[in-house]
Motif scaffolding. Structure first.
Motif, mmCIF file in Angstrom:
data_model
loop_
_atom_site.group_PDB
_atom_site.id
_atom_site.type_symbol
_atom_site.label_atom_id
_atom_site.label_comp_id
_atom_site.label_asym_id
_atom_site.label_seq_id
_atom_site.Cartn_x
_atom_site.Cartn_y
_atom_site.Cartn_z
ATOM 1 N N ARG A 238 0.811 -1.217 0.000
ATOM 2 C CA ARG A 238 0.000 0.000 0.000
ATOM 3 C C ARG A 238 0.846 1.269 0.000
ATOM 4 O O ARG A 238 0.317 2.364 -0.154
ATOM 5 C CB ARG A 238 -1.007 -0.006 1.145
ATOM 6 N N GLY A 330 -1.207 6.241 2.512
ATOM 7 C CA GLY A 330 -1.512 4.866 2.114
ATOM 8 C C GLY A 330 -1.886 3.965 3.282
ATOM 9 O O GLY A 330 -2.153 2.789 3.093
ATOM 10 N N ARG B 31 -8.186 1.850 4.918
ATOM 11 C CA ARG B 31 -6.977 1.902 4.100
ATOM 12 C C ARG B 31 -7.036 0.818 3.030
ATOM 13 O O ARG B 31 -7.876 -0.081 3.102
ATOM 14 C CB ARG B 31 -5.750 1.738 4.966
ATOM 15 N N PRO B 32 -6.139 0.892 2.053
ATOM 16 C CA PRO B 32 -6.173 -0.099 0.985
ATOM 17 C C PRO B 32 -5.811 -1.494 1.495
ATOM 18 O O PRO B 32 -5.033 -1.649 2.431
ATOM 19 C CB PRO B 32 -5.090 0.381 0.010
ATOM 20 N N TYR B 57 -2.712 2.364 -7.902
ATOM 21 C CA TYR B 57 -1.922 1.126 -7.824
ATOM 22 C C TYR B 57 -1.779 0.438 -9.185
ATOM 23 O O TYR B 57 -1.048 -0.540 -9.307
ATOM 24 C CB TYR B 57 -2.520 0.172 -6.792
#
Lengths: 357, 290
Positions: A238, A330, B31-32, B57
């Motif tokens: 991330r 992130g 969050r990712p 991404y």
């Protein structure tokens, strides 16, 4: 044995006034127009916030500015003339430093006086007196106790103030601290209020300890044995490699040196902050990049802070201030990573499984 | 939510993709997550805290993500525009990835917030959004929530800046850009900043000084804003990533508005529509060439 004293809120305000009147630069955490809390020069103690959140950026920029001129040059045919920058290290007193930030400059002192004595860093360090205020325990990103520090850590501070009723219990820690007290003797009273300060200190420690209890020795042992561990394959998925973590970090100190022409004949050599999180940081002239993906760059960051620096200088290069966590767009979370690494057995990579980062 | 998780599991089980990039609950906010297993897929969520632009991404610069194999990415409208931008600009092919679109009613400014979407909490970019149901996607999930409330705070601020004299405006930007420490977070997080070698990293010749001083900062941010003209999807990630709080969205939205006025072009999730930066049209205004 450090000297214990007491200073009232109003006396601290007067002390700050006296400093400013005498021409000393006064720095502390103060609000910007947009509400951000940053360390900046203040003209009055009223501008300075002595407790609460850590400032968004750390104290390091007062010793290693984001950019600084090293020299100017002039070049004409075969002649080169070099003029070192006229650095002046004016006296500066920081009031309200967070203990994590004071500890950070003390840690970075080691590398700045290693194979090369960095005159600019130490010029500013010697001219600066740091008066820290013990922190109340921070937020969910704080983990100073897990890296051997504490919200009331004295490391790097010349004077440590602990909030008590009506003012501060003051611990005078260094010669610079003594000099400050001597110059403003009327503002301090003998004896301190250690008893009253204890409850505040204990509560703050307990609060941070609840966030993370990791053993730095175990983390270091894992890092030293686990360079090829599978965890690194997915550690930085991330992560954007943006480097914001390093730029707000109080201990990250890498810099780049550039020559910038001002005209055909003249130019300026500057040193600027840089970061191992940037792809270009290790890019060779050949085009080869030994840290060719972000996973390697995060590993480097972890290794440098928790294994390489401790091996070379006997100190962890992290004060648990949590800024890297707060700033990360992130969602990278150093506290979580340390917790995970601390639980991995050193030197047993085959047993590890890659979880979803 | 369940629809999203089931779809992710199906795509993974069928081998259509190796990883589903989506949103998950973190220790502090959303969050990712890179879900590669059914267990990971069960962590997927979508709600107004999902502010991140995950299309970033897909950028060819992210070697550690590319190494995972084919991706499915959960996209809001603004994220879908970024994926479309990468196709439009020949960075990725449409078949390279799967897009899981989510109908969106606007997100919060901060992934750590826990409030509902209101006029006070909505991200500045959301009010007035026209891509709440992205068209380029392979799958489109969820009911369409109500439109983001209120008017954009960005528009109001741009109006204030437009009303300033050029000197006042320059002073405003000078003071904002003075804060820049040149960490490049704005560039690194941006889905449309995909150059392998950025102009600001070139040193022979050095077009843009790398030092965070007034001249270097102005050169960098001007260059970036102009490179984003007609390309920026307005996701605001640059501003969110900025560790010193520079209001970069103002700059980007202003430039987008100029492009709309001058070139009749608004960034969309249609990758077939050519962007002005790579197009020559006889009817474009030429009055600046004298």
């Amino acid at each position: 044995m450090t000297r214990q004293m007491f200073i009232s809120e109003s006396a601290l305000k007067s002390l700050a006034e006296e400093l400013v009147k005498a021409g000393t630069r006064l720095v502390g955490p103060a609000r910007e127009r947009n509400g951000d809390l940053v360390y900046r020069e203040a003209s009055d103690l009223g501008e300075i916030e002595l407790g609460g959140d850590p400032p968004t950026r750390s104290l390091k920029e007062f010793f290693l500015p984001p950019t600084e001129v090293l020299l100017t040059y002039r070049q004409k045919q075969g002649d080169v003339e070099v003029t070192p920058a006229p650095h002046v290290f004016a006296p500066l007193v920081v009031i309200g430093a967070r203990p994590c930030d004071a500890a950070a400059v003390a840690a970075v002192d080691k590398v700045m006086d290693w194979d090369y004595h960095d005159e600019l860093w130490f010029g500013r360090r010697l001219a600066t007196t740091i008066v820290s205020v013990a922190c109340g325990g921070g937020d969910a990103s704080c983990f100073c106790t897990a890296v051997g520090l504490a919200p009331d850590s004295a490391k790097g501070s010349d004077v440590l103030l602990v909030p008590v009723e009506g003012g501060f219990h003051a611990e005078i820690l260094t010669e610079k601290g003594e000099a400050l007290v001597k110059a403003h003797a009327a503002r301090f009273t003998e004896g301190g209020k250690a008893e009253a300060a204890k409850a505040y200190r204990d509560a703050a420690r307990g609060k941070v300890q609840a966030n993370l209890s990791a053993d730095p020795a175990k983390i270091r042992a894992f890092l030293e044995a686990g360079f090829d561990h599978p965890i690194w394959k997915g550690i930085a998925l991330r992560c954007h490699g943006c480097g914001a973590c390093a730029f707000v970090c109080p201990t990250c100190h890498c810099f780049d040196i550039v020559d910038e022409p001002d005209s055909i004949e003249r130019g300026t050599r500057r040193r600027n902050w840089d970061t191992c999180q940037a792809a270009k940081f290790t890019l060779h002239g050949s085009g080869h990049n030994p840290r060719n993906e972000q996973n390697c760059r995060i590993r480097q960051r972890m290794m440098h802070k928790f294994a390489i620096y401790p091996a070379r200088f006997g100190e962890i290069l992290c004060t648990g201030c949590g800024r890297c966590i707060r700033v990360c767009p992130g969602g990278m979370d150093l506290l979580e990573t340390l917790d995970k690494l601390g639980r991995l057995p050193a030197g047993a990579p085959a047993e590890a499984k890659r979880g979803a980062p | 939510m369940q629809e999203l998780r089931e779809l992710a599991k199906k795509l993974l089980a069928e081998g259509a993709v190796k990883v589903v990039v989506g949103y998950a609950e973190g220790r502090q906010g959303v969050r990712p997550i890179f879900a590669a297993t059914p267990e990971d897929a069960d962590k997927l969520i979508f709600d107004p805290r999902c502010v991140q632009n995950l299309a970033t991404y897909l950028s060819p610069r992210r070697a550690h993500v590319a190494a995972l194999g084919k991706l499915a990415v959960v996209v809001k409208g603004c994220d879908a525009m970024a994926a479309a931008g990468m196709i439009r600009e020949a960075q990725r092919k449409r078949d390279d990835f799967v897009l899981i679109g989510v109908r969106c009613g606007g997100v919060l400014a901060d992934p750590r917030a826990s409030a509902a979407v209101t006029e006070a909490t909505v991200a500045a970019r959301c009010p007035g959004c026209e891509v709440r149901e992205p068209k380029i996607v392979d799958h489109l999930l969820g009911p369409l929530p109500p439109a983001p409330p209120g008017a954009s705070a960005l528009d109001a601020r741009i109006a204030e800046l437009d009303a300033m004299t050029p000197e006042e405006r320059f002073a405003f930007w000078t003071s904002e850009l003075a804060k820049c420490v040149r960490c490049n977070a704005c560039r690194e997080i941006c889905p449309m900043c995909f150059c392998v070698r950025c102009v600001c990293d070139k040193s022979q010749p050095q077009w843009i000084e790398s030092s965070p001083h007034a001249r270097g900062n102005l050169a960098w941010h001007m260059t970036r804003a102009l490179h984003q003209a007609g390309r920026c999807v307005g996701c605001g990630e640059c501003e969110r990533a900025c560790p010193v709080g520079i209001p970069l969205s103002l700059l980007n939205r202003k430039v987008a508005r100029v492009v709309a006025e001058r070139f009749d072009y608004v960034v969309s999730d249609d990758p077939e529509k050519p962007a002005p930066i790579g197009t020559y049209r006889l009817e474009d205004d030429q009055e600046f060439i004298r």
